[in-house]
Design a protein around this motif. Structure first.
Motif, PDB file in Angstrom:
ATOM      1  N   PRO A  21       0.824  -1.202   0.000  1.00 46.64           N
ATOM      2  CA  PRO A  21       0.000   0.000   0.000  1.00 46.64           C
ATOM      3  C   PRO A  21       0.859   1.254   0.000  1.00 46.64           C
ATOM      4  O   PRO A  21       2.036   1.218   0.367  1.00 46.64           O
ATOM      5  CB  PRO A  21      -0.792  -0.119   1.304  1.00 46.64           C
ATOM      6  CG  PRO A  21      -0.727  -1.561   1.681  1.00 46.64           C
ATOM      7  CD  PRO A  21       0.595  -2.053   1.175  1.00 46.64           C
ATOM      8  N   ASP A  22       0.260   2.372  -0.404  1.00 49.62           N
ATOM      9  CA  ASP A  22       0.954   3.647  -0.326  1.00 49.62           C
ATOM     10  C   ASP A  22       0.016   4.680   0.288  1.00 49.62           C
ATOM     11  O   ASP A  22      -1.056   4.335   0.812  1.00 49.62           O
ATOM     12  CB  ASP A  22       1.479   4.082  -1.699  1.00 49.62           C
ATOM     13  CG  ASP A  22       0.385   4.275  -2.740  1.00 49.62           C
ATOM     14  OD1 ASP A  22      -0.796   4.477  -2.352  1.00 49.62           O
ATOM     15  OD2 ASP A  22       0.693   4.226  -3.946  1.00 49.62           O
ATOM     16  N   GLY A  23       0.413   5.934   0.227  1.00 44.91           N
ATOM     17  CA  GLY A  23      -0.368   6.977   0.874  1.00 44.91           C
ATOM     18  C   GLY A  23      -1.748   7.164   0.287  1.00 44.91           C
ATOM     19  O   GLY A  23      -2.616   7.775   0.921  1.00 44.91           O
ATOM     20  N   SER A  24      -1.987   6.637  -0.911  1.00 47.55           N
ATOM     21  CA  SER A  24      -3.310   6.792  -1.537  1.00 47.55           C
ATOM     22  C   SER A  24      -4.297   5.714  -1.102  1.00 47.55           C
ATOM     23  O   SER A  24      -5.495   5.832  -1.380  1.00 47.55           O
ATOM     24  CB  SER A  24      -3.166   6.752  -3.060  1.00 47.55           C
ATOM     25  OG  SER A  24      -2.800   5.439  -3.500  1.00 47.55           O
ATOM     26  N   THR A  25      -3.819   4.666  -0.459  1.00 44.65           N
ATOM     27  CA  THR A  25      -4.678   3.534  -0.096  1.00 44.65           C
ATOM     28  C   THR A  25      -5.538   3.895   1.105  1.00 44.65           C
ATOM     29  O   THR A  25      -5.026   4.327   2.142  1.00 44.65           O
ATOM     30  CB  THR A  25      -3.842   2.292   0.232  1.00 44.65           C
ATOM     31  OG1 THR A  25      -2.891   2.073  -0.812  1.00 44.65           O
ATOM     32  CG2 THR A  25      -4.731   1.067   0.375  1.00 44.65           C
ATOM     33  N   VAL A  26      -6.827   3.721   0.969  1.00 40.54           N
ATOM     34  CA  VAL A  26      -7.772   4.088   2.025  1.00 40.54           C
ATOM     35  C   VAL A  26      -8.024   2.875   2.921  1.00 40.54           C
ATOM     36  O   VAL A  26      -8.400   1.798   2.447  1.00 40.54           O
ATOM     37  CB  VAL A  26      -9.096   4.587   1.420  1.00 40.54           C
ATOM     38  CG1 VAL A  26     -10.110   4.897   2.528  1.00 40.54           C
ATOM     39  CG2 VAL A  26      -8.849   5.834   0.565  1.00 40.54           C
ATOM     40  N   PHE A  27      -7.823   3.039   4.222  1.00 38.09           N
ATOM     41  CA  PHE A  27      -8.162   2.044   5.229  1.00 38.09           C
ATOM     42  C   PHE A  27      -9.134   2.662   6.226  1.00 38.09           C
ATOM     43  O   PHE A  27      -9.080   3.860   6.486  1.00 38.09           O
ATOM     44  CB  PHE A  27      -6.899   1.565   5.957  1.00 38.09           C
ATOM     45  CG  PHE A  27      -5.989   0.715   5.121  1.00 38.09           C
ATOM     46  CD1 PHE A  27      -6.250  -0.639   4.942  1.00 38.09           C
ATOM     47  CD2 PHE A  27      -4.877   1.272   4.509  1.00 38.09           C
ATOM     48  CE1 PHE A  27      -5.412  -1.421   4.167  1.00 38.09           C
ATOM     49  CE2 PHE A  27      -4.032   0.498   3.735  1.00 38.09           C
ATOM     50  CZ  PHE A  27      -4.302  -0.860   3.564  1.00 38.09           C
ATOM     51  N   PRO A  28     -10.052   1.861   6.804  1.00 34.31           N
ATOM     52  CA  PRO A  28     -10.260   0.444   6.509  1.00 34.31           C
ATOM     53  C   PRO A  28     -10.840   0.238   5.113  1.00 34.31           C
ATOM     54  O   PRO A  28     -11.543   1.113   4.590  1.00 34.31           O
ATOM     55  CB  PRO A  28     -11.250  -0.007   7.580  1.00 34.31           C
ATOM     56  CG  PRO A  28     -11.971   1.244   7.981  1.00 34.31           C
ATOM     57  CD  PRO A  28     -10.972   2.362   7.851  1.00 34.31           C
ATOM     58  N   ALA A  29     -10.514  -0.915   4.526  1.00 38.19           N
ATOM     59  CA  ALA A  29     -10.991  -1.298   3.200  1.00 38.19           C
ATOM     60  C   ALA A  29     -11.912  -2.490   3.359  1.00 38.19           C
ATOM     61  O   ALA A  29     -11.543  -3.471   4.011  1.00 38.19           O
ATOM     62  CB  ALA A  29      -9.818  -1.625   2.292  1.00 38.19           C
ATOM     63  N   LYS A  30     -13.103  -2.442   2.756  1.00 35.97           N
ATOM     64  CA  LYS A  30     -14.121  -3.460   3.009  1.00 35.97           C
ATOM     65  C   LYS A  30     -14.536  -4.177   1.727  1.00 35.97           C
ATOM     66  O   LYS A  30     -14.836  -3.543   0.721  1.00 35.97           O
ATOM     67  CB  LYS A  30     -15.361  -2.831   3.653  1.00 35.97           C
ATOM     68  CG  LYS A  30     -15.093  -2.182   4.996  1.00 35.97           C
ATOM     69  CD  LYS A  30     -16.349  -1.568   5.567  1.00 35.97           C
ATOM     70  CE  LYS A  30     -16.085  -0.860   6.889  1.00 35.97           C
ATOM     71  NZ  LYS A  30     -17.328  -0.255   7.442  1.00 35.97           N
ATOM     72  N   MET A  31     -14.556  -5.491   1.816  1.00 35.27           N
ATOM     73  CA  MET A  31     -15.058  -6.376   0.764  1.00 35.27           C
ATOM     74  C   MET A  31     -16.414  -6.906   1.232  1.00 35.27           C
ATOM     75  O   MET A  31     -16.529  -7.442   2.339  1.00 35.27           O
ATOM     76  CB  MET A  31     -14.066  -7.526   0.558  1.00 35.27           C
ATOM     77  CG  MET A  31     -14.499  -8.647  -0.350  1.00 35.27           C
ATOM     78  SD  MET A  31     -13.197  -9.953  -0.334  1.00 35.27           S
ATOM     79  CE  MET A  31     -13.919 -11.158  -1.456  1.00 35.27           C
ATOM     80  N   TYR A  32     -17.447  -6.750   0.401  1.00 35.84           N
ATOM     81  CA  TYR A  32     -18.802  -7.174   0.748  1.00 35.84           C
ATOM     82  C   TYR A  32     -19.186  -8.383  -0.104  1.00 35.84           C
ATOM     83  O   TYR A  32     -19.117  -8.323  -1.335  1.00 35.84           O
ATOM     84  CB  TYR A  32     -19.803  -6.052   0.496  1.00 35.84           C
ATOM     85  CG  TYR A  32     -19.641  -4.845   1.394  1.00 35.84           C
ATOM     86  CD1 TYR A  32     -20.391  -4.722   2.557  1.00 35.84           C
ATOM     87  CD2 TYR A  32     -18.740  -3.829   1.074  1.00 35.84           C
ATOM     88  CE1 TYR A  32     -20.266  -3.609   3.377  1.00 35.84           C
ATOM     89  CE2 TYR A  32     -18.597  -2.711   1.890  1.00 35.84           C
ATOM     90  CZ  TYR A  32     -19.358  -2.616   3.040  1.00 35.84           C
ATOM     91  OH  TYR A  32     -19.221  -1.518   3.854  1.00 35.84           O
ATOM     92  N   VAL A  33     -19.622  -9.441   0.560  1.00 32.62           N
ATOM     93  CA  VAL A  33     -20.066 -10.651  -0.129  1.00 32.62           C
ATOM     94  C   VAL A  33     -21.540 -10.864   0.196  1.00 32.62           C
ATOM     95  O   VAL A  33     -21.900 -11.161   1.342  1.00 32.62           O
ATOM     96  CB  VAL A  33     -19.241 -11.884   0.285  1.00 32.62           C
ATOM     97  CG1 VAL A  33     -19.651 -13.103  -0.547  1.00 32.62           C
ATOM     98  CG2 VAL A  33     -17.746 -11.606   0.155  1.00 32.62           C
ATOM     99  N   ASP A  34     -22.403 -10.689  -0.802  1.00 28.69           N
ATOM    100  CA  ASP A  34     -23.846 -10.806  -0.601  1.00 28.69           C
ATOM    101  C   ASP A  34     -24.261 -12.261  -0.423  1.00 28.69           C
ATOM    102  O   ASP A  34     -25.126 -12.579   0.400  1.00 28.69           O
ATOM    103  CB  ASP A  34     -24.556 -10.172  -1.795  1.00 28.69           C
ATOM    104  CG  ASP A  34     -26.070 -10.179  -1.661  1.00 28.69           C
ATOM    105  OD1 ASP A  34     -26.564 -10.258  -0.527  1.00 28.69           O
ATOM    106  OD2 ASP A  34     -26.757 -10.117  -2.686  1.00 28.69           O
ATOM    107  N   TYR A  35     -23.664 -13.141  -1.202  1.00 21.71           N
ATOM    108  CA  TYR A  35     -23.956 -14.564  -1.078  1.00 21.71           C
ATOM    109  C   TYR A  35     -22.864 -15.378  -1.771  1.00 21.71           C
ATOM    110  O   TYR A  35     -22.133 -14.864  -2.618  1.00 21.71           O
ATOM    111  CB  TYR A  35     -25.327 -14.937  -1.653  1.00 21.71           C
ATOM    112  CG  TYR A  35     -25.534 -14.609  -3.115  1.00 21.71           C
ATOM    113  CD1 TYR A  35     -24.940 -15.371  -4.131  1.00 21.71           C
ATOM    114  CD2 TYR A  35     -26.340 -13.547  -3.508  1.00 21.71           C
ATOM    115  CE1 TYR A  35     -25.135 -15.081  -5.475  1.00 21.71           C
ATOM    116  CE2 TYR A  35     -26.541 -13.239  -4.844  1.00 21.71           C
ATOM    117  CZ  TYR A  35     -25.940 -14.006  -5.821  1.00 21.71           C
ATOM    118  OH  TYR A  35     -26.133 -13.719  -7.144  1.00 21.71           O
ATOM    119  N   VAL A  36     -22.796 -16.649  -1.390  1.00 23.31           N
ATOM    120  CA  VAL A  36     -22.023 -17.662  -2.119  1.00 23.31           C
ATOM    121  C   VAL A  36     -22.987 -18.802  -2.402  1.00 23.31           C
ATOM    122  O   VAL A  36     -23.692 -19.267  -1.494  1.00 23.31           O
ATOM    123  CB  VAL A  36     -20.822 -18.184  -1.318  1.00 23.31           C
ATOM    124  CG1 VAL A  36     -20.063 -19.244  -2.109  1.00 23.31           C
ATOM    125  CG2 VAL A  36     -19.884 -17.043  -0.936  1.00 23.31           C
TER     126      VAL A  36
END
Length: 414
Positions: A242-257
């Protein structure tokens, strides 16, 4: 999402024409599958019957920078989604945390259609993935286990990637980038996996295909069961740091599997009338699916009872957008529902206010004898008569799909 070093400049490619079935494959997905398992993430917590956590740091063979935890800060259920959150924080000797979930030892599959509806962040050094590993990895190791990367995304790219990895006297791989896609919006990422080929899709549009027929090019790893993984790495050989442009927290959303398999029977929509009213007669007992005492209050128990033609035994089937059905009782207007959105064997089935959630969604799957089984979308389990009972008032529940008469229903159109 590899066990060993992987990146565009470090792959060992087997670029053999026989592996590539279609060089520029664009088509729509095959719809002739029956749902056999799903996690709709509609509960209050991550279902331990489906998933376990892999935890730890150390780079995971890719020089990754995160420490995977089992904390709710890194993985939880929110508003019908599994949320995997990468955070910038010191933990376990690493400078980032995230989560990695797997179905190993709980759910594994050979062939079929495997899909998830996902949206994810962009950012330098972020690496979310939806993938599989061979269930025998504990004994044969990687890459002999085989790996199918259904979806991987790195950094700020406007595409995802699909790959397979296997052993052919050393690490071999094949795959590549998808068409352009805005990964920050929800899309359905899937593979169709048969004994002949693995095909990759986004929203039903194919972008890659690999030939695995007859173990060509030592691809026997893809003719055995695999389990499913979901994770978001931070850093590593492929995306870089990552660098200074990376936004944290970063979220991955999984609606279903969801996992579908071809049972050799037509999809239910070919024989079930959307909006049609039916009585459901249990094959073992010959009795009807019935709302106890013709009740109209949410929470009224569902049972079997002698077929008497009353509205308490009449159900209207409405097809949902995802191909499942909701069953609405004619007498009460309430939906066939799994109590508490439960997933355990023996969870009670009741009538409840129509909510449209996974506890009220049922895949109606035709058996070879012409009867039907009803598989609950949230739990992946079958509508079942308790203890294969035949007496009036015997309770109806969900139970692991076992093909018995207690789980077979004749649908009689009214």
């Amino acid at each position: 999402m590899k066990r060993l070093v992987k990146g565009p400049k470090s792959f060992i490619f087997i670029m053999i024409l026989s592996l590539v079935v279609t060089l520029i494959p664009i088509s729509t997905a095959n719809a002739a599958y029956n749902l056999v398992w799903s996690d709709e993430f509609n509960g209050t917590g991550i279902d331990g019957n489906n998933w376990s956590f892999e935890t730890g740091g150390g780079g995971w063979g890719n020089n990754e920078l995160e420490y995977y935890t089992n904390r709710s800060e890194n993985a939880r259920i929110e508003s019908g989604n599994l949320v995997i959150e990468a955070r910038k924080e010191s933990y376990g000797g690493m400078n980032y945390t995230s989560a990695r979930l797997k179905s190993q030892g709980k759910k594994s599959f050979k062939y079929g259609k495997i899909e998830a509806r996902i949206k994810m962040p962009k950012g330098q050094g972020l690496w979310p993935a939806f993938w599989t590993l061979g269930a025998d990895i504990g004994t044969v190791g990687w890459p002999k286990s085989g790996e199918i990367d259904i979806m991987e995304h790195v950094n700020n790219e406007n595409n995802t990637n699909g790959f397979i990895h296997w052993d052919a006297n050393g690490h071999a791989s094949y795959g590549g980038a998808s068409q352009a896609v805005d990964v920050t919006q929800y899309h359905v990422y899937s593979i169709e996996w048969t004994s002949s080929a693995i095909k990759w899709f986004i929203d039903g549009v194919q972008f890659k295909e690999a030939n695995i027929a007859n173990n060509i090019n030592s691809t026997e790893e893809f003719h055995k069961e695999h389990f499913i993984l979901l994770n978001m790495a931070v850093g590593g050989n492929w995306p870089g740091s990552p660098d200074g442009s990376t936004v944290f927290p970063a979220k991955m959303y999984v609606d279903y599997v969801r996992v579908y398999q071809d049972g050799g029977t037509p999809p239910p929509s070919s024989s079930i009338v959307n909006g049609g009213t039916y009585k459901l007669i249990n094959v073992t007992s010959g009795k009807a699916l019935d709302v106890a005492s013709a009740g109209t209050a949410p929470g009224t128990n569902v049972q079997i009872w002698s077929d008497n033609g009353t509205a308490a035994q009449k159900w209207t089937l409405y097809q949902n957008a995802d191909g499942t059905y909701k069953l609405i009782n004619v007498n009460s207007g309430l939906a066939l529902d799994v109590s508490g959105s439960g997933t355990a064997d023996g969870t009670n089935v009741q009538a409840w206010t129509d909510l449209g959630n996974g506890a009220q969604k049922w895949s109606v799957v035709q058996n070879g004898d012409g009867s039907y089984k009803l598989i609950n979308a949230n739990s992946g389990k079958a509508l079942d008569v308790s203890a294969s009972g035949t007496a009036d008032g015997t309770n109806v529940q969900i139970w692991t799909d076992n093909g018995t008469g207690a789980q077979k229903w004749t649908l009689v159109k009214l």
